[in-house]
Design a protein around this motif. Structure first.
Motif, PDB file in Angstrom:
ATOM      1  N   LEU A 221       0.871  -1.181   0.000  1.00 48.87           N
ATOM      2  CA  LEU A 221       0.000   0.000   0.000  1.00 48.87           C
ATOM      3  C   LEU A 221       0.906   1.228   0.000  1.00 48.87           C
ATOM      4  CD1 LEU A 221      -2.845   1.359   0.416  1.00 48.87           C
ATOM      5  CD2 LEU A 221      -2.354   1.259   2.854  1.00 48.87           C
ATOM      6  N   TYR A 235      -8.231  -0.250   5.466  1.00 51.54           N
ATOM      7  CA  TYR A 235      -7.242  -1.219   4.985  1.00 51.54           C
ATOM      8  C   TYR A 235      -6.611  -1.948   6.167  1.00 51.54           C
ATOM      9  CZ  TYR A 235      -2.832  -2.955   3.001  1.00 51.54           C
ATOM     10  OH  TYR A 235      -1.767  -3.749   2.637  1.00 51.54           O
ATOM     11  N   ASP A 307      -5.592  -9.550  -0.167  1.00 50.04           N
ATOM     12  CA  ASP A 307      -5.748  -8.225   0.423  1.00 50.04           C
ATOM     13  C   ASP A 307      -6.759  -7.385  -0.348  1.00 50.04           C
ATOM     14  OD1 ASP A 307      -3.938  -8.905   2.334  1.00 50.04           O
ATOM     15  OD2 ASP A 307      -2.475  -7.345   1.867  1.00 50.04           O
ATOM     16  N   LEU A 311     -10.199  -5.904   1.213  1.00 50.44           N
ATOM     17  CA  LEU A 311     -10.400  -4.455   1.258  1.00 50.44           C
ATOM     18  C   LEU A 311     -11.652  -4.047   0.505  1.00 50.44           C
ATOM     19  CD1 LEU A 311      -9.472  -1.655   2.031  1.00 50.44           C
ATOM     20  CD2 LEU A 311      -7.952  -1.654   0.058  1.00 50.44           C
TER      21      LEU A 311
END
Length: 777
Positions: A221, A235, A307, A311
């Motif tokens: 990220l 997140y 992920d 998210l």
């Protein structure tokens, strides 16, 4: 009654104390390095039989392999691009309840180099939720001309398909999810620009953009915003494998990294809020033939996809705040296990609390140690001077290779050389600062414990000053300094308090948290910036840039820890050891060859079929230049030099030039005129129209007004509508001008292919064919 005089405990031998301090420092450093290495572990890829509503790298892999290995290059307007689009549409239409559309859009995007007209075809899908408000998941299915784009960005497209499948297999979410698998990203972020013209874009309240600047490791990220700290918190709270740092955002948004993603279009052009997630390790393969599916670990696919799924699901399951929240966020993971995310205003509070804690802890700690205020002031001055000299000296020695020895980038294939050479130089200067401090009048009279407390206090005050400056400037990366100051305040209190073992425990509390996060960040910076040097055409050697990065990281990492060596009372030997490491590292940098077949030099070979001339141009994409590669290939005899590039005569390429057809002309009041032309790309994926230097025009393309952009002497065109581009060129006067059209094709031509065969294996060349034509206006 006899009176007894108190006898102080026997002081240990200096060499024993020194050995203990050194041994402890080595053990702690080794443990920290092991923890940071452990934090880079990849999750186990889930098999194809995993539950339907979870992400499986095995289910995502066939899409990656088809796009990268079967289709290969997917440039806008090419047959491979059409086949990729058909494949994506078929995969999405097989999902129950998913609405699929192909957006065929013609648009104009204003850039600093003039308007770029484009025709792109985006593959869109909508997974309905209970409301029309939507979360956008975006990736691009086109590839650059230089590679088949396995990591950039086929792996993200494959992950997005699997995320869509898992979402469709799960319960209906509160908000809809929109996929934009877009076209033309590599030619100027064009697919994202086109998506903003689609009605579905008006429903988007947040987005997740998947990208790549490498082909290994975890997906980081690296951008959040603009503002909207809630995105970073969402997140941190939702993803199974948090990985990211605001340090990356600070660097990327500073412009130090020469690239951009669709994040820029969505945030600036669409006023949307979102996150940018990308691979960054393995940047040696970025935009080279090395970017193939076989080089990507299934665990990397699992990390990005799992992920992204978590998210998107978290964003689409809960209320989406309004887009006018401008709160910036500070975020960072700790060893890949947990992420801390909080608004910048909280970061300011943390900085104030850290400052108060240190200012309250410092006087009693100093008083208990028998240290004077002048000793602390001297320690602060020594730390500040050593920090400045460490950076200056490191950059200075980095200049020796390229400027005095003519050998740049010796660390490129082996970044550890830079860590040893540049980090060792900075560490030597920091230790010299402590050596000088220990011999300063007044300090020399103190025992090792007192000197350590004085030196440590000065180092913490330097960190506090830097924390204040960084926090006031809004630099999110200042969180590192907050950990040093806050940990130091508690560690200093403990180390000077009563009780056995307090010194060791205090040192660990005061140093380990800040050192762990700083080392983790330093590893990230080196892994990011070393490969970037291969595609960064700087006017100065990148050695200086990397040396500054390593030196600053070393200063932050070691300024406080080196003060513990004051306890051993033997600073000469560690200083000589650091100097030895520096000399060995610098020698390997200056003497070693920069490139290997897996970490190659990027070259471009252009077969330029200009009007009346035809030549091969060989150039490098880094500071080093192509001279070594040309010499190794034995191609110097027939070469001419032009701005560092090597030029060879060649027969015309077997490709037609772009066609310019004059359609009409109109005189305007005031002496200006408008000329209508048609541009046909003749099979090229992109073209550019250029007027002579000093002549600017306004361009109106296919009835799409571009007059809002400043007048420019050039305009670019990507792909083409049926029948070519219809262009109106508004000129300010009636003087005749020559309009040049340049078309770009992925190569190589036969002449370029023969040259490519002779280039050494440690290069990664790609080829372009450029053809030109002119017209009198």
């Amino acid at each position: 009654m006899p009176r007894y005089q108190r006898i102080p405990p026997r002081r240990p031998l200096a060499w024993r104390a020194t050995l203990g301090v050194w041994a402890g420092a080595v053990v702690v450093a080794a443990l920290l390095a092991a923890l940071v290495a452990w934090s880079e572990r990849l999750p186990a890829p889930r098999p194809a039989r995993a539950p339907a509503d979870t992400f499986s790298a095995a289910r995502a892999w066939p899409a990656l392999a088809y796009l990268a290995d079967t289709l290969g290059h997917r440039l806008p307007g090419s047959p491979a691009s059409a086949r990729a689009r058909d494949y994506l549409v078929a995969r999405l239409r097989a999902l129950p309840g998913v609405e699929v559309a192909v957006q065929d859009v013609v648009g104009v995007r204003a850039t600093s180099n003039g308007p770029t007209a484009y025709r792109v075809r985006n593959v869109l899908a909508r997974i309905p939720g209970r409301s029309r408000q939507a979360v956008l998941l975006a990736a691009h299915y086109d590839s650059p001309a230089a590679s088949v784009g396995a990591a950039d960005d086929a792996v993200a497209v494959a992950a997005s398909l699997e995320v869509a499948r898992a979402l469709a297999a799960g319960p209906t979410l509160a908000h809809s999810v929109v996929l934009n698998l877009n076209d033309g990203e590599e030619q100027g972020l064009l697919g994202a620009d086109g998506f903003l013209r689609h009605p579905w874009s008006r429903d988007v309240r947040a987005f997740v953009n998947l990208e790549s600047a490498g082909n290994r490791g975890k997906a980081i990220l690296f951008q959040v915003g603009p503002g909207n700290a809630w995105l970073a918190r969402r997140y941190a709270a939702s993803v199974p494998h948090p990985y990211g740092s605001v340090v990356g955002q600070d660097i990327f948004q500073s412009g130090l990294v020469p690239s951009a993603t669709d994040f820029e279009v969505y945030t600036r052009g669409g006023d949307l809020r979102g996150v940018d997630i990308a691979f960054y390790r393995g940047g040696y393969a970025y935009h080279t033939p090395l970017d193939r599916a076989a080089a990507i670990a299934p665990g990397s696919v699992q990390h990005m996809g799992a992920d992204a799924l978590a998210l998107v699901r978290a964003l689409a399951s809960r209320p989406l705040p309004a887009g006018d929240d401008d709160a910036r966020s500070v975020y960072y993971d700790v060893l890949g296990t947990v992420m801390l995310a909080y608004p910048a205003r909280v970061a300011r509070v943390v900085a104030i609390l850290a400052a108060l804690a240190l200012l309250l802890a410092l006087p009693p700690a100093v008083r208990r140690s028998g240290v004077r205020a002048t000793d602390v002031a001297a320690a602060l001055a020594a730390s500040l001077l050593a920090a400045v000299l460490a950076v200056a000296a490191t950059v200075g020695v980095a200049a020796v290779g390229p400027y005095l020895l003519g050998r740049a980038h010796g660390w490129f294939a082996h970044p550890l050389r830079a860590a040893l050479g540049y980090g060792g130089t900075a560490a030597t200067v920091l230790l010299l600062g402590q050596w000088w401090l220990a011999r300063r009048r007044g300090m020399a009279a103190l025992d090792g414990e007192a000197r350590w407390i004085a030196a440590w206090s000065g180092a913490l005050l330097l960190h506090l000053a830097l924390l204040a400056v960084g926090t006031a400037a809004g630099v999110g990366s200042s969180f590192l300094l907050a950990w040093w100051v806050l940990g130091g305040a508690f560690g200093l209190t403990l180390a000077t308090g009563p009780g056995r073992g307090r010194r060791v425990l205090g040192a660990l509390i005061g140093i380990v948290p800040g050192a762990l996060l700083t080392l983790q960040t330093a590893v990230l910076l080196v892994a990011l910036f070393v490969p970037v040097a291969g595609r960064f055409p700087t006017q100065i050697p990148f050695d200086l840039v990397l040396a500054a990065i390593v030196a600053v990281s070393t200063v932050v990492l070691l300024t406080a820890p080196v003060t513990t060596l004051q306890r051993g009372e033997r600073l000469g030997l560690p200083t000589l050891a650091a100097l030895g490491v520096s000399i060995v590292g610098l020698a390997t940098i200056w003497l070693a060859f920069p490139y290997t077949p897996t970490r190659p030099q990027r070259l471009v070979v252009v077969h330029d079929g200009g009007a009346g001339t035809s030549q091969l141009v060989v150039d490098a994409l880094d500071f080093v230049g192509p001279a070594r590669a040309i010499a190794a290939a034995g191609l110097t005899d027939d070469a001419a030099r032009s701005d560092g590039a090597f030029v060879y005569p060649a027969p015309p390429p077997p490709a037609p030039p772009p066609r310019i057809t004059l359609l009409g002309e109109r005189r305007l009041a005031g002496g200006g005129r408008e000329v209508d032309v048609r541009l046909e790309l003749a099979g090229a994926y992109a073209a550019r129209l250029t007027l002579p230097v000093g002549r600017a025009a306004r361009w109106r393309i296919e009835g799409i007004a571009a007059d809002s952009a400043p007048a420019s002497r050039r305009a670019s065109f990507v792909a083409a509508p049926d029948g070519g581009w219809q262009i109106t060129i508004s000129l300010p006067d009636a003087a005749p001008v020559v309009l040049e059209a340049t078309a770009y094709r992925r190569g190589p031509s036969p002449a370029a292919a023969a040259l490519l065969q002779r280039l050494p294996r440690w290069t990664a060349p790609y080829a372009l064919v450029v053809t030109r034509s002119t017209a009198q206006l």
